[in-house]
Design an enzyme around this catalytic site. Structure first.
Site, short mmCIF file in Angstrom:
data_model
loop_
_atom_site.label_atom_id
_atom_site.label_comp_id
_atom_site.label_asym_id
_atom_site.label_seq_id
_atom_site.Cartn_x
_atom_site.Cartn_y
_atom_site.Cartn_z
N GLU A 156 1.07 -1.32 -0.28
CA GLU A 156 0.07 -0.11 -0.06
C GLU A 156 0.92 1.30 -0.06
O GLU A 156 0.67 2.44 0.76
CB GLU A 156 -0.95 -0.06 0.76
CG GLU A 156 -1.79 -0.87 0.93
CD GLU A 156 -3.26 -1.08 2.21
OE1 GLU A 156 -3.35 0.04 2.76
OE2 GLU A 156 -4.13 -2.08 1.90
C1 LIG Z 1 3.57 -9.25 0.35
C2 LIG Z 1 3.14 -8.74 -0.59
C3 LIG Z 1 1.75 -8.20 -0.87
C4 LIG Z 1 1.14 -7.51 -1.66
N1 LIG Z 1 -0.35 -7.49 -2.55
C5 LIG Z 1 -0.14 -6.92 -3.01
C6 LIG Z 1 -1.43 -7.09 -3.76
O1 LIG Z 1 -2.30 -7.92 -3.05
N2 LIG Z 1 -2.15 -6.07 -4.78
C7 LIG Z 1 -1.08 -5.66 -5.39
O2 LIG Z 1 -1.75 -4.75 -6.94
N3 LIG Z 1 0.05 -5.07 -4.96
C8 LIG Z 1 0.12 -6.16 -3.59
N4 LIG Z 1 1.46 -6.02 -3.30
C9 LIG Z 1 2.66 -5.01 -3.59
C10 LIG Z 1 3.16 -3.74 -3.50
O3 LIG Z 1 1.76 -3.02 -3.07
C11 LIG Z 1 4.17 -3.07 -4.33
O4 LIG Z 1 5.54 -4.68 -3.57
C12 LIG Z 1 4.71 -1.51 -3.53
O5 LIG Z 1 3.53 -1.35 -4.37
C13 LIG Z 1 6.38 -1.92 -4.19
O6 LIG Z 1 7.07 -1.86 -5.14
P1 LIG Z 1 7.77 -3.05 -5.09
O7 LIG Z 1 7.82 -3.76 -4.34
O8 LIG Z 1 7.94 -3.05 -6.95
O9 LIG Z 1 8.95 -2.17 -5.09
P2 LIG Z 1 9.65 -0.58 -5.78
O10 LIG Z 1 8.56 0.15 -6.60
O11 LIG Z 1 10.94 -1.45 -6.98
O12 LIG Z 1 10.58 0.20 -5.04
C14 LIG Z 1 11.64 -0.20 -4.45
C15 LIG Z 1 12.28 0.71 -3.56
O13 LIG Z 1 11.79 2.12 -3.97
C16 LIG Z 1 11.36 3.43 -3.37
N5 LIG Z 1 10.79 4.20 -4.33
C17 LIG Z 1 10.17 3.61 -5.39
N6 LIG Z 1 9.54 4.91 -6.03
C18 LIG Z 1 10.39 5.79 -5.35
C19 LIG Z 1 10.06 7.49 -5.12
N7 LIG Z 1 9.85 8.21 -6.14
N8 LIG Z 1 11.03 8.27 -4.25
C20 LIG Z 1 11.75 7.97 -3.02
N9 LIG Z 1 11.67 6.41 -3.46
C21 LIG Z 1 10.54 5.84 -4.33
C22 LIG Z 1 10.43 2.55 -2.58
O14 LIG Z 1 9.51 3.37 -1.41
C23 LIG Z 1 10.76 1.18 -1.69
O15 LIG Z 1 11.46 1.08 -1.30
C24 LIG Z 1 2.16 -7.16 -2.32
C25 LIG Z 1 3.08 -6.41 -2.03
C26 LIG Z 1 4.27 -7.27 -1.22
C27 LIG Z 1 4.55 -7.66 -0.91
#
Ligand SMILES: Cc1cc2nc3c(=O)[nH]c(=O)nc-3n(C[C@H](O)[C@H](O)[C@H](O)COP(=O)(O)OP(=O)(O)OC[C@H]3O[C@@H](n4cnc5c(N)ncnc54)[C@H](O)[C@@H]3O)c2cc1C
Length: 851
Positions: free
Chosen positions: A504
């Site tokens: 989220e």
């Molecule tokens: C256990 C689990 C359950 C989930 N459940 C769902 C679900 O039910 N439905 C769904 O749609 N998604 C779900 N997600 C997805 C979740 O919302 C994403 O993992 C999340 O949005 C982050 O994306 P990413 O993991 O690809 O990280 P990335 O987007 O690759 O981010 C990596 C890091 O970079 C940072 N970052 C990225 N952009 C910026 C910026 N502009 N400024 C500063 N920092 C930044 C982030 O904060 C993070 O620390 C789930 C994820 C997990 C792990």
């Protein structure tokens, strides 16, 4: 004498000016008051004629803005032209995020002059009889049924009977209205259920949290057509339908709006007929409940190349409900989120054809998906994850307070060591902050608020605080926290903390971009109005609105300068507070930082403009100040909601002091790193004229918090009110509480034992023998000895860690370890045989050498 009179006149002008600005007296009244004072000075004062001319000329400048028509044409119009050119471009997704939800207490904090009555007038949230019965009944029962070790280590899922119970008791239907068969609970009740479950099992709380948060049910309730509601909601309430919400793709994580999953409007076959529908292709990952879902809430980008539904080629992000039994839909595979065995996995779709009315809200909601999501996030983000964090904190406080008392080293409870007490204080204080934030904010949601910025604050800070609680609890438990097994009540929660941090809106992004980024424009009393006026296509109306907003803004900035300076100089001692209670100074501290924050924020926006968005560290620090003030306000309101219990005061004092100290440090770091040094020094003069005077909580407050959390009583119980603490087999929290009570009860006996040992009446070192000796030497009675034995057995069981057969953790039966339980004997025999052979060979060699 004339010097003194001059000083008095100067004081009248300067003090009067500060007073008018401090009180935000409007421009017209301020001008009249200044004119009257100047007239009095002209008649009764002894100012030189040239000095009077300067003063009246300055007064003339003050009069001009009162002539609204002149001001609008001569001042505002040229400024508006410049402003329009400077205006940073804003994408639709940014605009939609900005317009999501509403402004609540966050707006007051942004104003520099919070109206506390607005917060205090909110009623304390309460559970209805039915909700309370659910918490005491099914919710307790579910906690009782859960065996986290079995779920995570042995089965990799919740057992069938647990799933059945969850569905039968409608845990998935807390937000669904009764008319569709749901429970229709308040946001507060939803939060309480999640808190209790989270204190027991991360699997249960995340499994139940998701369908009650941002998912198909919530989307349907807000945007679904009546037909869609009737089609899905009864099934979602009864558990016949298992939902999930699929937004995240491999290439689009935090930047979720950049998904490349597509829906093409085209003709296709549906139930034997040719209709206009959507051909979908998607590749999603990390989706909670996807492996077992029967219906996907799917986000994709909608295109209409043949203009079958309108004259647009591209509609943007759209949300639809997709049954998973359609041809081309792939679900059923799992991820393994840090070995916490809740259902999470990928879903893919290849050329899945669905009718247009599968779009949530029907075809007219095509392209409105992003707006729907950010709107819903503005509420949902404040409930599920913050409640999970708060429940985790409650469990950590309850368990660690007891553990630190029953665990003894150097002949004393480890809680008595100041280092341990420091960590214990943080756990309790952070838990109090989370409880307060969750309780106050969910109460506001139940009163109709949709607090977008506070939701982001709660999401970020509660999950961060819970991670800190988990770390501190692990440190205090030492090896007991590290050794995984059925009796480890901390390890799995500790492992799960990064999950809440990531979902989220991952936390770094939430802190750097969302909290202040959204708050700056949304909550500022004038910036959004200026933006909207500048963008108004009716230029005359735009000019009038812009003029009002601009001059309101100038008055607001002047007022914040005066307030910030005066409140800092006086330590805010004279600022008004809603209540005259022991917490009154804390309201005043927040008043002070609210003015300073508003001032700093205005200068940051004025001098950095659109660049502030890229300067993530600066905007993150401003977000930290806003967050600290919001959380501290929640603590004060929670204290009132709970009936202003004197026993909770150490927690309140520690929490607000810690938060406001953090606000001071964030403001200091912001000024230290502000790129324009002149502006930085100017602001520093008005914000910190006496330096950084705010102090961290004293050690004495910490000691009182330790006392509170290690002593059985109402304050300790209230802090962990919703945790699952019932005393029964298999519930460590209940057993730890029992052991804590027994420890205090047996303390005098233990003292007698120590005394007897010192006096040489008993000789043994080993505790069990000491009790025997003491009984024999009649230092303690037989009953007392038995009671001590029973107590030590209970404590011993809680301090014990799990141990396993050698091959318990082997996952590759085809490649067994060299030594297993079964072959241990054989291996030992073989080793002995080999050793014997080697020895025989050696002796033979030696003999040969001799001969
Ligand atoms: C256990 C689990 C359950 C989930 N459940 C769902 C679900 O039910 N439905 C769904 O749609 N998604 C779900 N997600 C997805 C979740 O919302 C994403 O993992 C999340 O949005 C982050 O994306 P990413 O993991 O690809 O990280 P990335 O987007 O690759 O981010 C990596 C890091 O970079 C940072 N970052 C990225 N952009 C910026 C910026 N502009 N400024 C500063 N920092 C930044 C982030 O904060 C993070 O620390 C789930 C994820 C997990 C792990």
């Amino acid at each position: 004498m004339s010097g003194l009179v001059g000083l008095l006149w100067a004081l009248l002008f300067v003090g009067g000016g500060i007073y008018l600005a401090y009180q935000r007296v409007d421009l017209r009244t301020s001008t009249i008051a200044t004119g009257l004072a100047l007239a009095a000075y002209t008649v009764f004062g002894d100012g030189a004629w040239w000095w009077l001319i300067i003063l009246w000329a300055l007064f003339g400048l003050m009069v001009v803005p009162n002539l609204v028509e002149v001001r609008r044409e001569k001042i505002t119009k040229p400024l508006l032209d410049v402003y329009r050119k400077m205006l940073p471009a804003m994408s639709d997704t940014e605009r939609e995020a900005l317009e999501a939800g509403n402004v609540w207490w966050d707006g007051e904090l942004f104003s520099g002059m919070p109206d506390w009555d607005k917060l205090m007038s909110f009623p304390a949230p309460q559970l209805t009889e039915e909700e309370q019965a659910f918490v005491d009944g099914p919710c307790e029962e579910l906690c009782r049924m859960i065996d986290d070790w079995e779920i995570n280590h042995k089965i990799g899922d919740m057992p069938r009977e647990v799933w059945d119970y969850i569905i039968r008791k409608k845990f998935f239907a807390m937000i669904i209205p009764r008319k569709y068969g749901g429970l229709e609970f308040s946001a507060y009740a939803n939060s309480v259920v999640i808190q209790k479950l989270a204190s027991r099992s991360a699997v249960a709380s995340s499994t139940i949290g998701v369908p009650n948060s941002l998912g198909p049910a919530e989307l349907l309730l807000h945007y679904g057509t009546e037909e869609q509601k009737d089609r899905y909601l009864p099934g979602l309430a009864s558990g016949d339908e298992i939902p999930c919400f699929a937004l995240t793709s491999p290439q689009a994580g935090s930047d979720a709006a950049s998904i490349i999953d597509t829906g093409i409007v085209c003709k296709g076959k549906w139930e034997g007929k040719t209709i206009t529908g959507i051909r979908l292709n998607w590749d999603k990952r990390y989706i909670t409940l996807a492996p077992i879902a029967t219906v996907l809430g799917l986000a994709f980008k909608l295109y209409d190349p043949d203009h079958l539904i309108g004259d647009q080629d591209e509609y943007g992000i759209t949300a639809a409900l997709i049954p998973t039994d359609l041809e081309g839909v792939e679900v059923g595979r799992r991820h393994n989120p840090l070995s916490v065995a809740f259902m999470n996995g990928p879903t893919r779709g290849r050329d899945v054809f669905v009718p247009l009315d599968f779009i949530i809200g029907g075809p007219e909601m095509a392209g409105k998906g992003w707006k729907m999501l950010v709107e819903l996030l503005s509420v949902g983000r404040a409930i599920t994850l913050p409640s999970t964090a708060s429940g985790g904190g409650q469990a950590a406080s309850y368990a660690t307070g007891a553990y630190a008392t029953i665990r003894k080293q150097f002949n004393t409870s480890i809680a008595n060591f100041e280092g341990v007490g420091d960590a214990l204080t943080r756990i309790a204080g952070h838990t109090y902050i989370m409880n307060a934030a969750v309780c106050v904010t969910s109460g506001a949601i139940d009163e109709g608020e949709k607090p977008a910025v506070p939701s982001a604050i709660l999401k970020y800070h509660c999950t961060e605080l819970s991670r800190r609680c988990a770390n501190d609890a692990m440190d205090i438990h030492g090896g007991k926290g590290v050794m995984m097994g059925p009796t480890n009540y901390l390890g799995r929660g500790y492992m799960a903390t990064p999950i809440a941090i990531t979902v989220e809106g991952a936390n770094i992004l939430t802190r750097s971009l969302i909290i202040y980024g959204q708050g700056a424009i949304r909550c500022h009393p004038f910036v959004l109005r200026e933006l909207q006026a500048a963008g108004d296509e009716d230029h005359d109306r735009g000019l009038i609105d812009f003029d009002k907003a601009l001059f309101g803004h100038i008055g607001y900035a002047i007022s914040n300068l005066a307030r910030s300076f005066f409140l800092a100089l006086t330590h805010a001692k004279f600022s008004s507070v809603p209540l005259n209670t022991p917490t009154r100074r804390y309201y005043q501290n927040i008043n002070r930082y609210s003015a300073a924050f508003a001032l700093a924020s205005d200068f940051a926006m004025l001098t950095l403009g659109g660049d502030l968005k890229k300067r993530e560290l600066l905007s993150a620090r401003l977000g930290d100040i806003l967050s600290s003030m919001y959380l501290a306000s929640c603590v004060l309101k929670h204290f009132e909601n709970e009936g202003r219990r004197a026993t909770d005061l150490p927690l309140v004092e520690w929490s607000v002091r810690t938060l406001m100290y953090q606000a001071q440090e964030a403001l200091h770091a912001f000024l230290l790193n502000f790129p324009n040094r002149w502006v930085s020094w100017f602001l520093r003069f008005f914000i910190f004229p006496r330096g950084r005077t705010y102090k961290i909580p004293s050690d004495d407050i910490g000691h009182r918090v330790v006392e509170l959390v290690t002593t059985p009583g109402e304050a300790r119980e209230r802090l962990s009110r919703y945790a699952y603490t019932t005393l029964e087999p298999g519930n460590p929290l209940g057993q730890l509480q029992e052991a804590l009570e027994l420890t205090l009860e047996h303390a005098p006996l233990e003292k007698r034992l120590r005394q007897a040992r010192r006096e040489g009446l008993i000789a043994a070192d080993y505790l069990g023998l000491q009790i025997d000796h003491a009984e024999k030497a009649q230092v303690i009675s037989k009953a007392e000895a038995n009671s001590l034995r029973e107590y030590h057995a209970k404590v011993g069981a809680l301090l014990d860690v799990d141990e396993f057969p050698l091959d318990e953790f082997l996952h590759r039966p085809e490649a067994p370890a060299v030594v297993t339980t079964e072959n241990r004997e054989a291996v030992t025999k073989k080793k002995k045989k080999t050793a014997r052979k080697k020895a025989a060979k050696k002796t033979a060699k030696k003999k040969t050498a001799k001969t």
